[in-house]
Design an enzyme around this catalytic site. Structure first.
Site, PDB file in Angstrom:
ATOM      1  N   ASP A   1       0.420   3.847  -8.181  1.00 42.90           N
ATOM      2  CA  ASP A   1       0.006   5.063  -7.603  1.00 42.90           C
ATOM      3  C   ASP A   1      -0.176   6.142  -8.418  1.00 42.90           C
ATOM      4  O   ASP A   1      -0.570   7.309  -8.213  1.00 42.90           O
ATOM      5  CB  ASP A   1       1.159   5.437  -6.492  1.00 42.90           C
ATOM      6  CG  ASP A   1       0.815   4.501  -5.257  1.00 42.90           C
ATOM      7  OD1 ASP A   1      -0.031   3.891  -4.940  1.00 42.90           O
ATOM      8  OD2 ASP A   1       1.737   4.538  -4.317  1.00 42.90           O
TER       9      ASP A   1
ATOM     10  N   LYS B   1       6.563  10.459   0.601  1.00 39.38           N
ATOM     11  CA  LYS B   1       5.880   9.937   1.783  1.00 39.38           C
ATOM     12  C   LYS B   1       6.077   8.430   1.922  1.00 39.38           C
ATOM     13  O   LYS B   1       6.215   7.996   3.133  1.00 39.38           O
ATOM     14  CB  LYS B   1       4.220   9.980   1.291  1.00 39.38           C
ATOM     15  CG  LYS B   1       3.124   9.214   2.164  1.00 39.38           C
ATOM     16  CD  LYS B   1       1.814   9.332   1.910  1.00 39.38           C
ATOM     17  CE  LYS B   1       1.383   8.321   1.054  1.00 39.38           C
ATOM     18  NZ  LYS B   1       1.180   6.916   1.548  1.00 39.38           N
ATOM     19  N   ASN B   2       6.231   7.714   0.980  1.00 39.76           N
ATOM     20  CA  ASN B   2       6.396   5.961   1.137  1.00 39.76           C
ATOM     21  C   ASN B   2       7.761   5.618   1.592  1.00 39.76           C
ATOM     22  O   ASN B   2       7.987   4.538   1.718  1.00 39.76           O
ATOM     23  CB  ASN B   2       6.004   5.332  -0.488  1.00 39.76           C
ATOM     24  CG  ASN B   2       4.365   5.509  -0.385  1.00 39.76           C
ATOM     25  OD1 ASN B   2       3.823   5.830   0.634  1.00 39.76           O
ATOM     26  ND2 ASN B   2       3.920   4.880  -1.704  1.00 39.76           N
TER      27      ASN B   2
ATOM     28  N   ARG C   1      -6.138  -5.643   1.421  1.00 35.73           N
ATOM     29  CA  ARG C   1      -4.885  -5.406   1.314  1.00 35.73           C
ATOM     30  C   ARG C   1      -4.249  -6.295   2.543  1.00 35.73           C
ATOM     31  O   ARG C   1      -4.117  -5.725   3.483  1.00 35.73           O
ATOM     32  CB  ARG C   1      -4.488  -3.970   1.515  1.00 35.73           C
ATOM     33  CG  ARG C   1      -4.822  -3.148   0.224  1.00 35.73           C
ATOM     34  CD  ARG C   1      -4.493  -1.832   0.396  1.00 35.73           C
ATOM     35  NE  ARG C   1      -3.189  -1.314   0.191  1.00 35.73           N
ATOM     36  CZ  ARG C   1      -2.605  -0.218   0.493  1.00 35.73           C
ATOM     37  NH1 ARG C   1      -3.564   0.917   0.493  1.00 35.73           N
ATOM     38  NH2 ARG C   1      -1.202  -0.132   0.234  1.00 35.73           N
TER      39      ARG C   1
END
Ligand code: UD1
Length: 423
Positions: free
Chosen positions: A310, A22-23, A122
């Site tokens: 993560d 995904k990243n 963030r």
């Protein structure tokens, strides 16, 4: 809101194939905005809510997108909008990744400040600071970033922290900037290397070398290309832990071994054994062998190649069942232990002292109804539910769907007893 009901205590056995990362997929999708009147194809793109959100954002800017299984073809016209829609941006923090490429190509950009996971504040100050150094003027008005620059100029930029998103945004902005950009203290995550490989394929000279020093030579125009998304190291590690926590034997296909070295090292320290195979095509797989009880360990999350933040909630879930006291320190995000209270509802014994989770191993977990507070927290609760005695219901499953393709089907194929419950 969707939820998943899990009947725990079943050792998982069998094989799963990893999804694309995904990243890595999200910044590579944003990079399509650098094209003018050209096509780009990404392969091995996972089918996820976050990918859909990025598709929605790119389409709202003027790109056309065709999806064919795990392949996405991007067609980007000469003229696109420089103003991002509020709806997709508020859904996903990674929407901020369009900032660099849009600014470089359109000369200006308006981007609502992004939303995302509830894992602490963030900010995107490092992204903006780097763009200002490259000659952009930046203003935040009514919750939107307004940035403009007739011509971005290559610069030497030192990042105060090796932020993944800032590194990616600045790499993409540098592609169409005049001259050479050097990013020092850049992030070294494998997803950065995947993006660099895509940009090289688009005709850009870019040196990364994995040392946190990135050099990009700006070009006038990029060209069409095809690139494959790397395997998702976080998803792979989550399935490895599903095997560990249920005392089963799980094999994961399509693994980049270097990318998961930190997790394998820590699990070995905790007494887990693995075997690694390589098939004729060079593809690696990892099999995790059954283990009775984990030994306690200490972990500190760090930027790559350190232990990934993560994977922090999932490893904490695993350590709740170790035979002693483990310490897990979070050094990347400020508030990433919200899920600990949910694990405690399942019988875990986790105390939070500042940035550190103190985990006193317990004999067993017991099923309960719990809330996923963010994507990886949701994964940790599912793992706990698989290992727990009795029935667990994980609510707010939408968070998990943002990052795990077909997680229910994959777990079921390993023998897990679970069912999705409708909204
Ligand atoms: C990416 C990943 C996310 C992962 C994180 C760290 C994507 C889409 N998401 O997020 O899954 O958890 O890397 O590995 O790739 N920071 C600032 N100012 C900035 C930027 C970041 O202070 O301008 C801080 C953040 O608040 C955080 C830390 O730096 O505390 C790391 O953030 P960063 O590396 O930027 O993470 P993301 O790119 O958002």
């Amino acid at each position: 809101m969707k939820s998943v009901k899990i009947k725990g205590g079943v050792p998982l056995h069998g094989t799963v194939r990893s999804q694309g990362a995904k990243n890595a997929a999200l910044p590579m999708m944003a990079a399509c905005l650098l094209l003018k009147g050209e096509q780009m194809t990404l392969d091995n793109v996972p089918k996820l809510q976050d990918v859909e959100t990025m598709v929605e954002l790119l389409c709202s800017l003027g790109a056309s997108i065709k999806q064919d299984g795990n392949k996405i073809i991007f067609d980007v016209p000469e003229n696109i909008s420089h103003e991002a829609d509020e709806a997709p941006v508020r859904k996903m923090r990674a929407s901020s990744l369009v900032l660099g490429p849009l600014l470089a190509r359109c000369g200006s950009v308006v981007l609502p400040l992004p939303g995302g996971c509830s894992i602490g504040s963030r900010p995107i100050d490092l992204h903006l600071k780097g763009l200002v150094q490259m000659g952009a003027s930046v203003e935040i008005k009514n919750g939107r970033v307004h940035a403009s620059a007739k011509h971005l100029r290559g610069r030497r930029i030192y990042l105060d922290f090796p932020s993944v998103g800032a590194t990616e945004n600045l790499m993409m902005a540098a592609v169409l900037a005049k001259g050479e950009t050097i990013i020092e203290n850049a992030a070294r995550e494998p997803e950065i290397e995947n993006l660099a490989s895509l940009l090289r394929n688009m005709g850009v000279r870019i040196d990364t070398e994995g040392t946190g020093y990135i050099r990009v030579n700006g070009v006038e125009k990029v060209t069409a290309c095809i690139e494959r998304v790397i395997p998702d190291r976080i998803e792979i590690c989550t399935y490895i832990l599903a095997g560990v926590m249920t005392g089963g034997e799980v094999k994961v296909y399509d693994v980049a071994l270097d990318h998961i070295a930190a997790l394998l090292a820590k699990l070995e320290e905790a007494g887990v054994s693995f075997s690694v195979e390589t098939d004729a095509s060079g593809e690696h797989s990892v099999t995790v062998h059954p283990v009775k009880k984990l030994s306690p360990i200490s972990i500190k999350t760090m930027p790559y190649p350190g232990f990934p933040t993560d994977m922090q909630p999932q490893i904490v879930a695993a350590l709740t069942l170790s035979k002693g006291v483990s310490l897990v320190e979070e050094s990347v995000f400020q508030a990433r232990f919200l899920y600990a209270a949910e694990l405690n509802r399942m019988g875990a014994n986790i105390g939070i002292k500042g940035d550190t989770a103190v985990i006193q191993g317990v004999k067993s977990l017991s099923g309960a109804t719990v809330q996923a507070t963010d994507l990886r927290a949701g994964a940790a609760l599912i793992l706990a539910g698989l290992a727990a005695k009795g029935e667990t219901r994980v609510e707010n499953l939408e968070h998990v769907m943002r990052g795990y393709e077909d997680i229910d089907e994959k777990l079921r194929s390993l023998g897990a007893e679970l069912s999705l419950e409708p909204e």
